[in-house]
Each structure stands twice: as C-alpha cells, then as structure tokens.
Design an enzyme around this catalytic site. Structure first.
Site, PDB file in Angstrom:
ATOM      1  CD  GLU A 114      -2.810  -1.264   2.358  1.00  0.00           C
ATOM      2  OE1 GLU A 114      -3.937  -1.719   2.133  1.00  0.00           O
ATOM      3  OE2 GLU A 114      -2.474  -0.841   3.469  1.00  0.00           O
ATOM      4  CB  CYS A 127       3.290   7.626   2.556  1.00  0.00           C
ATOM      5  SG  CYS A 127       3.715   6.511   3.886  1.00  0.00           S
ATOM      6  CB  CYS A 134       7.166  -4.500   9.245  1.00  0.00           C
ATOM      7  SG  CYS A 134       8.600  -3.762  10.080  1.00  0.00           S
ATOM      8  CB  CYS A 138       6.222  -1.440  16.406  1.00  0.00           C
ATOM      9  SG  CYS A 138       7.916  -1.087  15.883  1.00  0.00           S
ATOM     10  CB  CYS A 141       2.901  -0.810  13.887  1.00  0.00           C
ATOM     11  SG  CYS A 141       3.083  -0.689  12.098  1.00  0.00           S
ATOM     12  CD  GLU A 182      13.544   0.041   9.813  1.00  0.00           C
ATOM     13  OE1 GLU A 182      12.767   0.579  10.622  1.00  0.00           O
ATOM     14  OE2 GLU A 182      14.447   0.677   9.224  1.00  0.00           O
ATOM     15  CB  CYS A 356       1.176   6.795  10.844  1.00  0.00           C
ATOM     16  SG  CYS A 356       2.034   8.108  10.036  1.00  0.00           S
TER      17      CYS A 356
HETATM   18  N1  SAH Z   1       9.171   1.279   9.755  1.00  0.00           N
HETATM   19  C1  SAH Z   1       9.502   2.645   9.697  1.00  0.00           C
HETATM   20  C2  SAH Z   1       8.654   3.414   8.723  1.00  0.00           C
HETATM   21  C3  SAH Z   1       7.212   3.002   8.621  1.00  0.00           C
HETATM   22  S1  SAH Z   1       6.227   3.272  10.036  1.00  0.00           S
HETATM   23  C4  SAH Z   1       9.427   3.265  11.073  1.00  0.00           C
HETATM   24  O1  SAH Z   1       8.960   2.614  11.989  1.00  0.00           O
HETATM   25  O2  SAH Z   1       9.868   4.383  11.205  1.00  0.00           O
HETATM   26  C5  SAH Z   1       5.834   5.001   9.863  1.00  0.00           C
HETATM   27  C6  SAH Z   1       5.452   5.690  11.146  1.00  0.00           C
HETATM   28  O3  SAH Z   1       4.155   5.270  11.567  1.00  0.00           O
HETATM   29  C7  SAH Z   1       6.397   5.398  12.309  1.00  0.00           C
HETATM   30  O4  SAH Z   1       6.824   6.613  12.872  1.00  0.00           O
HETATM   31  C8  SAH Z   1       5.520   4.663  13.295  1.00  0.00           C
HETATM   32  O5  SAH Z   1       5.946   4.907  14.602  1.00  0.00           O
HETATM   33  C9  SAH Z   1       4.145   5.195  12.981  1.00  0.00           C
HETATM   34  N2  SAH Z   1       3.051   4.331  13.402  1.00  0.00           N
HETATM   35  C10 SAH Z   1       3.002   2.985  13.387  1.00  0.00           C
HETATM   36  N3  SAH Z   1       1.816   2.558  13.856  1.00  0.00           N
HETATM   37  C11 SAH Z   1       1.087   3.645  14.179  1.00  0.00           C
HETATM   38  C12 SAH Z   1      -0.239   3.854  14.676  1.00  0.00           C
HETATM   39  N4  SAH Z   1      -1.046   2.843  14.930  1.00  0.00           N
HETATM   40  N5  SAH Z   1      -0.650   5.124  14.867  1.00  0.00           N
HETATM   41  C13 SAH Z   1       0.162   6.170  14.569  1.00  0.00           C
HETATM   42  N6  SAH Z   1       1.394   6.039  14.067  1.00  0.00           N
HETATM   43  C14 SAH Z   1       1.863   4.785  13.880  1.00  0.00           C
HETATM   44 FE1  SF4 Z   2       7.618  -1.951  11.210  1.00  0.00          FE
HETATM   45 FE2  SF4 Z   2       7.656   0.732  11.430  1.00  0.00          FE
HETATM   46 FE3  SF4 Z   2       5.433  -0.671  11.968  1.00  0.00          FE
HETATM   47 FE4  SF4 Z   2       7.502  -0.830  13.618  1.00  0.00          FE
HETATM   48  S1  SF4 Z   2       6.300   1.028  13.167  1.00  0.00           S
HETATM   49  S2  SF4 Z   2       6.308  -2.558  12.876  1.00  0.00           S
HETATM   50  S3  SF4 Z   2       9.196  -0.726  12.192  1.00  0.00           S
HETATM   51  S4  SF4 Z   2       6.425  -0.506  10.005  1.00  0.00           S
END
Ligand code: SAH
Ligand code: SF4
Length: 364
Positions: A114, A127, A134, A138, A141, A182, A356
């Site tokens: 996506e 984006c 991934c 986290c 996420c 990532e 995000c």
């Molecule tokens: N993997 C990389 C880039 C993709 S994630 C990283 O982690 O930086 C992009 C952003 O979305 C990151 O800053 C992450 O912390 C944020 N993110 C992930 N899950 C989220 C959520 N449920 N609500 C808001 N931001 C989120």
């Molecule tokens: Fe992966 Fe970024 Fe989501 Fe963490 S926040 S699981 S590194 S996509």
C-alpha cells in the site's frame, strides 16, 4: 502515447495486467548510467539517445519509445527496449474525504503493498512501502502485526512513484519511506531506489525531498552515514525515550538500545541546517506523562532535531486507545516547555485506513 494506452486488459480483480513479455532486465530499476550502458550494449546508441528514452520513461511515463523522433530510424531497437520495461500493475485506489488517496499494488507474486498520496498545500507527498509486512513487531502498528512477507524490490519501490505520477496523475513532490516495512532492513533496494529517484535525467527528486524513516536500525543508519547522501532526510521513530517503555513498544530496542541509537545519531553526518526528525506515536497511559516528556528531552539533547507527535491511530486488533485532543496538546506543551521544536502531525486518510500504522492490506 502515454503508458495508459500501453497496458493490458483489466483482470478479474479489476487490476490491469502488466505486459507479459519475457524480459532480461527491468529498466525501471536503473539509474541513468546503468540505463545508458544497457542501451548502448543492446543497440549501440550513445548517451544522447539513451537520455531521450530515460526522460520519456521517468518524466512522462511514456514507453512508446519508437515514437520519439530521434529513435524513428531505430524503431526495432526502440520496440525491443520498450518490451523490457515491466510496468507496475494498475493499482486500485481509494480516496479519503480529506483528499488522501491510498492505493494498493498487487505484486508479481500476488502479495500487495500500500502507498498513500497526501496532498498538502502545494506539495504532494507520497508515502511508500519498502517491505510487504514488517519483521520489527512494534506493538502499536498494524504492519508489524502482519510479520514480514518479503522485501520490496527496487523496481517495485520505484513503481510506486511511477503509479502515483502516471497512473493516478498526482504531482508528487515529496517521498517518505513511511509506509509498510522497515526501510533499513531492505537497505540495498532502498538505497538503489534513492539513486534512481534522485537521478536528474529521470524522476529528479532531490534528497531534501526524500525522507527515510527507521525504527532505529543502527546498522542501517551507520551505513547511510557513509554514503554521502547529502540532504537526505532521516526520520527516527522514537516513540518512547526510556529503555523499558521503548522495548515494550518496539522490540527492536532490545537489539539496538536507545543508548546506542543516540550514539549513532550523534555520529550521523548532518549538514549545517539539517536535523533528525523524531516521530513519537502518542499512546495515552503508555508514553504521554511528564517524566516521559523529560526522557525525550534528555534523549534529544545534543542532537539537532525536530519532533513530530503522531496521535496513535486506533487499529482494531491492537490493545491501545487513541489520545484525546487534550492529551495531545498537553504532551505537546510538556515538550515545548522543555525547549524542543515540536509539531503535531494530524492523521491523514483514517477513513480509508491510510494513516500511519494502519497499512496492512485491510481494504483489498
Ligand atoms: N518502519 C519505519 C517506517 C514506517 S512506520 C518506522 O517505523 O519508522 C511510519 C510511522 O508510523 C512510524 O513513525 C511509526 O511509529 C508510525 N506508526 C506505526 N503505527 C502507528 C499507529 N497505529 N498510529 C500512529 N502512528 C503509527
Ligand atoms: Fe515496522 Fe515501522 Fe510498523 Fe515498527 S512502526 S512494525 S518498524 S512498520
């Protein structure tokens, strides 16, 4: 003729199939120098002719190479090269009420990625996803909850910009690697795609308009540091600045601790006016207290930086709640009072699961 006239018929899922020639090389993954060398080896033509093809492909999205007047004499060669461009499949796109467009691209192995187009003032940001899923896990996420399926290839990364510009006709000015995955776990393909996107003879997107966001992959940050990608914007998802809370939210913190992350960022060669962008997903009851803000200020001291607060976007399968506007502004105030330069990033495209952390192929 533009690429829209070149594609195959829609398939049963509503996507169009890319052309199905046998290819020896995917030209979408090449920098100009590589492209030029390839064109020369295949056709004997020199730089002038290669430039025309490269510009047609990356500036116009047009692969009807034999229609370029200077290639008319070499129409067979032009056709043969045209057949070696593997275009991305036509994506399926859905727009949100706020103007955000999420599009899903089905890849060759049927996995999906996506991408999100965010129109803002007069700059449109794309984006993009660097992995299918991934592995970082986290806990807040949706992409992390999928686990890792595979890395996205260079041409699939470049293909997302191609689709946004030429299939969806969006004037993309900025690229952020903040979609699924990532990016620094897929270092070689991401690095190669940066060089293709940056090439002046093609897409010509300057590094100052490209942000790579990492969960704190120190090995990748150290590798980036050696490459001299001046002005490339580096974003780090901080999300908590104590080892205990960060480990709870981001298992990568076990492999790469905050302490080591700070050392890597202090050593990162920032240009004079450059900063590191920290992202901080605000989750009430987890990382929004005053001591948490103080830990952030402590972590940031000595690092030229800006911090973006991202209000946690609810994901139904995950055990966290979204913050109220008051909780967001309170945390913002804590950080500002501690002397940090902070912005609150408003969520985009929540209605279509494009915000995000919500990218996980939920709406295919
Ligand atoms: N993997 C990389 C880039 C993709 S994630 C990283 O982690 O930086 C992009 C952003 O979305 C990151 O800053 C992450 O912390 C944020 N993110 C992930 N899950 C989220 C959520 N449920 N609500 C808001 N931001 C989120
Ligand atoms: Fe992966 Fe970024 Fe989501 Fe963490 S926040 S699981 S590194 S996509």
């Amino acid at each position: 003729m533009g690429v829209l006239a070149q594609k195959g018929e829609p398939n049963h899922s509503g996507c169009r199939n890319a052309r199905t020639y046998r290819k020896s090389m995917n030209l979408l993954a090449l920098t100009f120098n590589e492209f030029h060398a390839y064109v020369h080896a295949q056709t004997g033509r020199g730089e002038f002719h290669a430039r025309l093809l490269y510009a047609s492909l990356f500036k116009k999205g047009d692969i009807n190479f034999s229609a370029i007047p200077q290639w008319a004499r070499y129409a067979n060669d032009a056709d043969s090269l045209q057949n070696q461009v593997i275009l991305p499949q036509q994506p399926s796109a859905i727009a949100s009420a706020d103007g955000t467009i999420k599009f899903t691209t089905r890849l060759i192995d049927n996995s999906c990625i996506e991408s999100v187009i965010i129109p803002e003032n007069n700059r449109t940001t794309l984006c993009i996803s660097s992995q299918v899923g991934c592995a970082m896990g986290c806990t807040f996420c949706a992409t992390g909850a999928m686990g890792l399926v595979r890395n996205v290839t260079t041409e699939e990364i470049v293909g997302q910009i191609f689709s946004a510009r030429f299939y969806l006709n969006q004037p993309i000015k900025n690229i952020v690697f903040m979609g699924m995955g990532e990016p620094l776990e897929n270092f070689d393909n991401v690095y190669k795609s940066l060089k293709v996107l940056n090439d002046q003879r093609g897409f010509d997107i300057s590094f100052s308009h490209i942000t790579v966001s990492t969960s704190g992959h120190i090995n990748g940050i150290n590798r980036l540091a050696t490459l001299g990608l001046t002005n490339l914007r580096l974003a780090v998802s901080l999300n908590a600045a104590t080892e205990v809370v960060r480990t709870r939210l981001m298992p990568i913190n076990i492999r790469y601790s905050l302490r080591d992350l700070k050392a890597a960022l202090l050593a990162y060669p920032l240009g004079k006016r450059e900063v590191v962008f920290f992202e901080y997903v605000l989750i009430p009851g987890i990382n929004n207290s005053l001591p948490m803000a103080q830990a952030v200020a402590d972590f940031c001291s000595g690092i030229p930086c800006r911090l973006n607060i991202i209000p946690f976007n609810a994901v139904s399968s995950l055990p966290y709640a979204a913050p109220t506007p008051d909780e967001v502004s309170q945390f913002y105030r804590y950080l500002v009072d501690l002397g940090l330069f902070v912005r609150i990033r408003q969520p985009h495209g929540t209605g279509v699961h494009a915000a995000c952390g919500q990218l996980a192929g939920m709406r295919m």
